[in-house]
Write a protein that holds these residues in place. Structure first.
Motif, PDB file in Angstrom:
ATOM      1  N   ALA A   1      47.514  41.723  44.516  1.00 43.70           N
ATOM      2  CA  ALA A   1      46.708  42.039  45.702  1.00 43.70           C
ATOM      3  C   ALA A   1      45.238  41.739  45.464  1.00 43.70           C
ATOM      4  CB  ALA A   1      46.893  43.515  46.067  1.00 43.70           C
ATOM      5  N   PHE A   2      44.740  42.079  44.269  1.00 42.38           N
ATOM      6  CA  PHE A   2      43.341  41.774  43.957  1.00 42.38           C
ATOM      7  C   PHE A   2      43.083  40.269  44.012  1.00 42.38           C
ATOM      8  CE2 PHE A   2      42.615  45.824  41.194  1.00 42.38           C
ATOM      9  CZ  PHE A   2      42.690  46.584  42.335  1.00 42.38           C
ATOM     10  N   THR A   3      43.992  39.495  43.401  1.00 37.27           N
ATOM     11  CA  THR A   3      43.816  38.042  43.386  1.00 37.27           C
ATOM     12  C   THR A   3      43.859  37.466  44.790  1.00 37.27           C
ATOM     13  OG1 THR A   3      44.861  37.946  41.201  1.00 37.27           O
ATOM     14  CG2 THR A   3      44.703  35.892  42.429  1.00 37.27           C
ATOM     15  N   ALA A   4      44.817  37.901  45.580  1.00 35.39           N
ATOM     16  CA  ALA A   4      44.941  37.367  46.940  1.00 35.39           C
ATOM     17  C   ALA A   4      43.728  37.725  47.793  1.00 35.39           C
ATOM     18  CB  ALA A   4      46.219  37.896  47.581  1.00 35.39           C
ATOM     19  N   GLN A   5      43.231  38.952  47.661  1.00 39.98           N
ATOM     20  CA  GLN A   5      42.082  39.373  48.462  1.00 39.98           C
ATOM     21  C   GLN A   5      40.829  38.576  48.098  1.00 39.98           C
ATOM     22  OE1 GLN A   5      41.965  43.528  47.541  1.00 39.98           O
ATOM     23  NE2 GLN A   5      43.750  44.020  48.805  1.00 39.98           N
ATOM     24  N   ILE A   6      40.521  38.518  46.802  1.00 38.91           N
ATOM     25  CA  ILE A   6      39.312  37.803  46.380  1.00 38.91           C
ATOM     26  C   ILE A   6      39.476  36.299  46.590  1.00 38.91           C
ATOM     27  CG2 ILE A   6      37.821  37.306  44.403  1.00 38.91           C
ATOM     28  CD1 ILE A   6      38.391  40.086  43.371  1.00 38.91           C
ATOM     29  N   GLY A   7      40.684  35.761  46.333  1.00 42.88           N
ATOM     30  CA  GLY A   7      40.927  34.339  46.556  1.00 42.88           C
ATOM     31  C   GLY A   7      40.767  33.953  48.011  1.00 42.88           C
ATOM     32  N   SER A   8      41.246  34.789  48.921  1.00 36.79           N
ATOM     33  CA  SER A   8      41.073  34.500  50.350  1.00 36.79           C
ATOM     34  C   SER A   8      39.600  34.565  50.754  1.00 36.79           C
ATOM     35  CB  SER A   8      41.885  35.498  51.183  1.00 36.79           C
ATOM     36  OG  SER A   8      43.262  35.385  50.898  1.00 36.79           O
ATOM     37  N   MET A   9      38.866  35.506  50.183  1.00 37.31           N
ATOM     38  CA  MET A   9      37.438  35.584  50.475  1.00 37.31           C
ATOM     39  C   MET A   9      36.708  34.338  49.965  1.00 37.31           C
ATOM     40  SD  MET A   9      36.593  39.577  49.631  1.00 37.31           S
ATOM     41  CE  MET A   9      34.901  39.413  50.162  1.00 37.31           C
TER      42      MET A   9
ATOM     43  N   ALA B   1      38.113  31.360  49.572  1.00 37.50           N
ATOM     44  CA  ALA B   1      38.525  30.244  50.419  1.00 37.50           C
ATOM     45  C   ALA B   1      37.765  30.240  51.740  1.00 37.50           C
ATOM     46  CB  ALA B   1      40.030  30.312  50.671  1.00 37.50           C
ATOM     47  N   ASN B   2      37.444  31.417  52.253  1.00 39.48           N
ATOM     48  CA  ASN B   2      36.684  31.519  53.514  1.00 39.48           C
ATOM     49  C   ASN B   2      35.180  31.509  53.300  1.00 39.48           C
ATOM     50  OD1 ASN B   2      39.084  31.719  54.981  1.00 39.48           O
ATOM     51  ND2 ASN B   2      39.149  33.949  54.746  1.00 39.48           N
TER      52      ASN B   2
ATOM     53  N   ALA C   1      28.659  33.807  50.975  1.00 38.06           N
ATOM     54  CA  ALA C   1      27.823  34.557  51.915  1.00 38.06           C
ATOM     55  C   ALA C   1      27.277  35.834  51.268  1.00 38.06           C
ATOM     56  CB  ALA C   1      28.637  34.911  53.164  1.00 38.06           C
ATOM     57  N   ILE C   2      28.098  36.472  50.426  1.00 37.01           N
ATOM     58  CA  ILE C   2      27.630  37.675  49.719  1.00 37.01           C
ATOM     59  C   ILE C   2      26.462  37.337  48.805  1.00 37.01           C
ATOM     60  CG2 ILE C   2      28.288  39.340  47.938  1.00 37.01           C
ATOM     61  CD1 ILE C   2      31.076  39.396  49.187  1.00 37.01           C
ATOM     62  N   ARG C   3      26.580  36.219  48.074  1.00 32.91           N
ATOM     63  CA  ARG C   3      25.477  35.807  47.199  1.00 32.91           C
ATOM     64  C   ARG C   3      24.236  35.423  48.012  1.00 32.91           C
ATOM     65  NH1 ARG C   3      29.805  33.017  44.179  1.00 32.91           N
ATOM     66  NH2 ARG C   3      30.133  34.131  42.212  1.00 32.91           N
ATOM     67  N   THR C   4      24.445  34.811  49.168  1.00 31.34           N
ATOM     68  CA  THR C   4      23.313  34.427  50.017  1.00 31.34           C
ATOM     69  C   THR C   4      22.544  35.653  50.497  1.00 31.34           C
ATOM     70  OG1 THR C   4      24.536  32.465  50.759  1.00 31.34           O
ATOM     71  CG2 THR C   4      22.664  33.159  52.089  1.00 31.34           C
ATOM     72  N   LEU C   5      23.254  36.749  50.729  1.00 27.68           N
ATOM     73  CA  LEU C   5      22.613  37.986  51.167  1.00 27.68           C
ATOM     74  C   LEU C   5      21.929  38.728  50.024  1.00 27.68           C
ATOM     75  CD1 LEU C   5      25.381  39.329  53.589  1.00 27.68           C
ATOM     76  CD2 LEU C   5      23.161  38.344  54.213  1.00 27.68           C
ATOM     77  N   GLY C   6      22.011  38.183  48.812  1.00 30.29           N
ATOM     78  CA  GLY C   6      21.360  38.815  47.673  1.00 30.29           C
ATOM     79  C   GLY C   6      22.188  39.897  47.024  1.00 30.29           C
ATOM     80  N   LEU C   7      23.484  39.965  47.325  1.00 36.08           N
ATOM     81  CA  LEU C   7      24.360  40.983  46.741  1.00 36.08           C
ATOM     82  C   LEU C   7      25.121  40.402  45.556  1.00 36.08           C
ATOM     83  CD1 LEU C   7      25.785  42.468  50.064  1.00 36.08           C
ATOM     84  CD2 LEU C   7      23.919  43.372  48.668  1.00 36.08           C
TER      85      LEU C   7
ATOM     86  N   SER D   1      42.081  26.177  49.036  1.00 33.01           N
ATOM     87  CA  SER D   1      43.381  25.916  49.656  1.00 33.01           C
ATOM     88  C   SER D   1      44.308  27.115  49.520  1.00 33.01           C
ATOM     89  CB  SER D   1      44.036  24.691  49.001  1.00 33.01           C
ATOM     90  OG  SER D   1      44.333  24.951  47.645  1.00 33.01           O
ATOM     91  N   ALA D   2      45.275  27.200  50.445  1.00 28.25           N
ATOM     92  CA  ALA D   2      46.256  28.273  50.376  1.00 28.25           C
ATOM     93  C   ALA D   2      47.137  28.144  49.141  1.00 28.25           C
ATOM     94  CB  ALA D   2      47.117  28.264  51.645  1.00 28.25           C
ATOM     95  N   LYS D   3      47.433  26.909  48.729  1.00 28.93           N
ATOM     96  CA  LYS D   3      48.241  26.691  47.538  1.00 28.93           C
ATOM     97  C   LYS D   3      47.542  27.236  46.303  1.00 28.93           C
ATOM     98  CE  LYS D   3      50.570  23.085  44.840  1.00 28.93           C
ATOM     99  NZ  LYS D   3      50.007  23.553  43.556  1.00 28.93           N
TER     100      LYS D   3
END
Length: 379
Positions: free
Chosen positions: A233-241, A243-244, A249-255, A344-346
């Protein structure tokens, strides 16, 4: 009339001149390939001056054949200096040469010895294992650095995220952990009673169940389940983030992605896994006690009395002390594989599978090493 392509080497001139005539198209591909393979021109023909003035029709098959035989760079140079060559054929040759530069060698080349290929594959596997181990050690250091940097600053704690992950990782996993360990405890007690009955020592089934779940099965089964359920679950969540492009965007916001994404998951695992291990130990012993009561006529009071008098409490601590280490490694591997995923989803699926396999492998390996260590220490 279409005329199949031909090769003619004129040796009367110095240097020799190689004339390429006729149509070099897919319709004549088999004949042209055989002509090149059987040609006696050899290196002399390849080193001769090439004349394309009488070249007929040309398509990608013929251009690729000439490029493989003469060499991409030489064919392009000859075509560029051939007067009267139509512009469309020159453009075709340039396109084919550009494509050939990025292609592997000629298909059907003889493979090397099998032993060399096997050794090469083993080398690739070992090299990949080394790279993964190096990446894991680096990510462990980065996680520890982020944890030590954040803990003294309560204002930077992500309490809401931590509580949400505690529910997902710990609370929601209690039913499956309890059910599985209860059933395994019953199976262990049933098998132990079946074997020990031949020696008249069925009472020692209590010892078998207690030792196995306090020292090994409780923490090991819980860690394996969490590796399959939570690391993926951790891998899928972070991997999807990733991929999107949400991590960008988190780094761009300075986080800091480590502080925002990794630490709440890591702390949730560190808190949840010891608690789930304790629940697994209880449920496994309860399952073994139920079978003992139904099959061996061992009353619950006698079962608890044997547990209290004959089972030292150190076995409980030996099993429980491994839980935080397993939790840290499972969470670290799951998050690391998520950051490795591409767009990619793969890739997300591949790294999710990899995180589960790596987590289970590391858990079993460390559990075996810990068992050997505790045995040598006499614990």
């Amino acid at each position: 009339m279409p005329q199949p392509g031909t090769l003619e080497l004129e040796t009367a001139t110095t240097p020799p001149r190689l004339r390429i005539r006729g149509d070099w198209t897919l319709a004549h591909y088999v004949r042209l390939r055989a002509l090149i393979d059987e040609s006696p021109l050899g290196e002399t023909g390849r080193q001769a001056e090439v004349d394309l003035a009488e070249l007929g029709q040309l398509d990608t098959a013929g251009a690729a054949l000439l490029g493989r035989w003469l060499g991409e760079e030489r064919l392009l140079e000859v075509a560029s200096h051939t007067p009267g060559l139509p512009a469309e054929r020159l453009a075709l040759l340039r396109t084919v040469v550009a494509a050939l530069r990025g292609c592997p060698g000629t298909p059907g080349e003889p493979a090397g010895p099998a032993a060399v290929e096997v050794l090469g594959h083993i080398g690739d596997v070992v090299s990949e294992f080394g790279r993964q181990a190096k990446a894991l050690l680096g990510f462990i250091g980065l996680s520890l650095e982020s944890l030590l940097r954040t803990l003294p600053r309560p204002r930077r704690w992500r309490i809401t995220s931590l509580v949400a992950h505690l529910e997902q990782v710990g609370l929601n996993a209690i039913p499956i952990i309890a059910l599985l360990t209860f059933m395994v405890g019953a199976v262990v007690a049933f098998l132990g009673a079946t074997v020990l009955a031949d020696f008249g020592a069925t009472l020692y089934t209590v010892h078998l169940v207690a030792f196995s779940f306090l020292r090994e099965f409780g923490v090991l089964l819980t860690a394996i389940l969490m590796a399959g359920r939570t690391a993926s679950a951790f891998t899928a969540q972070i991997g999807s983030m990733k991929a999107n492009e949400e991590i960008d965007a988190i780094r761009t916001l300075g986080l800091d992605p480590m502080e925002l994404l990794v630490l709440p998951r890591l702390l949730a695992m560190l808190i949840s896994l010891p608690i789930l291990t304790f629940i697994a130990m209880l449920c496994g012993i309860v399952g073994g006690g139920l079978v003992s009561t139904l099959m061996l006529d061992v009353s619950p009071a006698m079962f608890l009395s044997v547990l209290q008098s004959d089972i030292p409490v150190r076995h409980f601590f030996i099993g429980l002390v491994k839980a935080p280490l397993f939790a840290f490694l499972i969470a670290t591997i799951g998050c690391l594989e998520g950051f490795k995923a591409s767009g990619s989803a793969k890739s997300v699926g591949d790294h999710t599978t990899s995180s589960v396999v790596q987590s289970i492998f590391v858990v079993i390996l460390l559990d075996a090493l810990a068992a050997l260590f505790f045995m040598e220490m006499g614990w």
